[in-house]
Design a protein around this motif. Sequence first.
Motif, PDB file in Angstrom:
ATOM      1  N   TYR A  72      43.384  20.034 -30.362  1.00 57.44           N
ATOM      2  CA  TYR A  72      42.291  20.197 -29.404  1.00 57.44           C
ATOM      3  C   TYR A  72      41.175  21.084 -29.949  1.00 57.44           C
ATOM      4  O   TYR A  72      39.993  20.875 -29.634  1.00 57.44           O
ATOM      5  N   PHE A  92      44.653  14.255 -21.318  1.00 58.05           N
ATOM      6  CA  PHE A  92      45.774  15.167 -21.141  1.00 58.05           C
ATOM      7  C   PHE A  92      46.556  14.888 -19.848  1.00 58.05           C
ATOM      8  O   PHE A  92      47.786  14.777 -19.879  1.00 58.05           O
ATOM      9  N   SER A 110      50.518  22.251 -22.650  1.00 58.39           N
ATOM     10  CA  SER A 110      49.312  22.892 -23.161  1.00 58.39           C
ATOM     11  C   SER A 110      48.611  21.948 -24.126  1.00 58.39           C
ATOM     12  O   SER A 110      49.231  21.030 -24.687  1.00 58.39           O
ATOM     13  N   LEU A 111      47.323  22.194 -24.314  1.00 55.78           N
ATOM     14  CA  LEU A 111      46.571  21.392 -25.280  1.00 55.78           C
ATOM     15  C   LEU A 111      47.106  21.625 -26.688  1.00 55.78           C
ATOM     16  O   LEU A 111      47.059  20.735 -27.532  1.00 55.78           O
ATOM     17  N   VAL A 155      45.734  25.729 -20.218  1.00 58.39           N
ATOM     18  CA  VAL A 155      44.444  25.136 -20.581  1.00 58.39           C
ATOM     19  C   VAL A 155      43.322  26.138 -20.361  1.00 58.39           C
ATOM     20  O   VAL A 155      42.379  26.223 -21.157  1.00 58.39           O
ATOM     21  N   GLU A 158      43.342  28.388 -23.317  1.00 56.30           N
ATOM     22  CA  GLU A 158      42.906  27.680 -24.530  1.00 56.30           C
ATOM     23  C   GLU A 158      41.405  27.432 -24.523  1.00 56.30           C
ATOM     24  O   GLU A 158      40.742  27.527 -25.563  1.00 56.30           O
ATOM     25  N   ALA A 178      39.730  23.875 -16.281  1.00 61.99           N
ATOM     26  CA  ALA A 178      41.196  23.868 -16.214  1.00 61.99           C
ATOM     27  C   ALA A 178      41.681  23.281 -14.896  1.00 61.99           C
ATOM     28  O   ALA A 178      42.715  22.597 -14.849  1.00 61.99           O
ATOM     29  N   ILE A 181      42.519  19.509 -14.585  1.00 58.31           N
ATOM     30  CA  ILE A 181      43.777  18.913 -15.046  1.00 58.31           C
ATOM     31  C   ILE A 181      44.638  18.486 -13.859  1.00 58.31           C
ATOM     32  O   ILE A 181      44.996  17.305 -13.739  1.00 58.31           O
TER      33      ILE A 181
END
Length: 199
Positions: A72, A92, A110-111, A155, A158, A178, A181
């Motif tokens: 990512y 995702f 998680s990414l 996320v 990240e 985030a 998602i």
Amino acid sequence: VVRFVDDAGAFFALKELPPEIAQREYLLLRELTLRGIAAVEPVGVVGERAHDGEGQLPDVLITQYLDFSLPYRLALAQRPPPDQLERLLDAFPQLLVGLHLSGFFWGDCSLSNALFRRDAGELAAYLVDAETGELQPRLSDGQRSYDLEIAEENVFGELLDVQAQQGEEDPDAATALASEIPARYGRLWSELMAEEELK
């Protein structure tokens, strides 16, 4: 420790793990690929490694590197255009829905634990780390919700890391992205699970 090896043009990822975890992850990845779930293909496990004077070394899980895929951080590097970010935010949750439908509880969504590859103009996400995963006949709503909570939290962190690399930190933007998602996951899950009445 993860290392990448080029063997006559074929690339492999080698990850050191305790023996029981390496075997477990190998079997999980093998089962997911047999079910047609988007995950890296396991090749094998190297065990009983010894080093002079150091005793037993960790086992090594070997997986086939996913050609033309990106982590990512590279997919979002250098201020990507909005459509690239949109594709990643779609890919995702699609991966997560596919895993949940197969009965796979990820436990560390998680990414960082996925790779992204272009697929017919879109991005497709692939699972690369199944250390914390469990395969069950069917997931409960609570298990799915917990995976989504973990995904949103990871996320967020990240995206903050990506922003920091780009020199423009914006926690509010990271929070909003985030939260997409679970929102996109929910829309896709509802669409797939909705009952239709035929008259």
